[in-house]
Design a protein around this motif. Structure first.
Motif: not given
Length: 217
Positions: A20-27, A54-61
């Motif tokens: 899942x791709x997540x947008x994360x605030x505070x990075x 740069x995009x403030x996103x996290x990819x998690x598996x």
């Protein structure tokens, strides 16, 4: 966030791996990246997490049979980061709102810094001459009156980020910024209270002004 059904945002593989791709605030920095990646890595069911600063996103598996997507978001929340599924439209709206907020805070900080600097120049010139201590104290208290509400408003993004990190038992770049701003302000008030020759309200506001420029850019 945990009550929201996140399954529609999950990509499934035949081998039982979900992502899942997540947008994360505070990075904000490399420290935030390390905190997220290492924090998620401690969860046995999570196979990997990659942060895009740069995009403030996290990819998690993760192993789908062992973990629900809501638990991934909750884990990020426990680390001090608010996360939500990446949706391009929402991300763009959030970025625009954040830019406008930072621009307002930047303008307020710059206006206050210029006014406090004018008072400081008068004090500096007087310290090398024969300024009356009562006049100097008045200028210092006037600077404090301008700096206190301005610092509280302009520095709010840094203060809130630092508080979230500390609540999660972590340290990010906003923690030392907050400590520095608070200590400089408290020391300036103490110096003013003791009728000291020097105060640093101008330094506090200039620091926030330039930090906000960096945050905006």
């Amino acid at each position: 966030m945990a009550a929201q059904d996140l399954s529609v945002f999950v990509r499934h593989r035949d081998d039982g791996i979900a992502s899942m791709e997540l947008a994360v605030d505070g990075i904000r920095c490399a420290g935030c990246m390390h905190a997220i990646e290492s924090g998620l890595a401690r969860e046995p069911a999570i196979l990997g997490a990659r942060v895009n600063l740069a995009l403030k996103r996290v990819s998690v598996e993760w192993r789908e049979a062992l973990l629900r997507p809501e638990a991934v978001v909750d884990k990020l929340g426990a680390l001090g980061f608010e996360a939500y599924p990446f949706v391009a439209e929402r991300q763009e709206d959030g970025a625009v709102a954040e830019e406008r907020s930072l621009m307002r805070r930047l303008g307020v900080a710059g206006f206050a810094a210029m006014n406090i600097m004018l008072l400081s120049v008068a004090v500096w010139a007087g310290n090398s001459g024969d300024i009356d201590p009562t006049t100097r104290d008045f200028f210092h208290w006037l600077s404090a009156l301008i700096a206190l509400p301005t610092a509280a408003y302009a520095g709010r993004p840094f203060f809130e980020s630092a508080l979230r990190a500390l609540k999660a038992g972590a340290v990010n770049m906003d923690v030392p910024i907050t400590i520095g701003v608070v200590l400089a302000f408290v020391m300036s008030v103490a110096e003013t209270w003791a009728h000291g020759r020097h105060a640093y309200f101008d330094g506090v506001m200039m620091l926030l002004f330039f930090l906000l420029i960096g945050r905006y850019l």
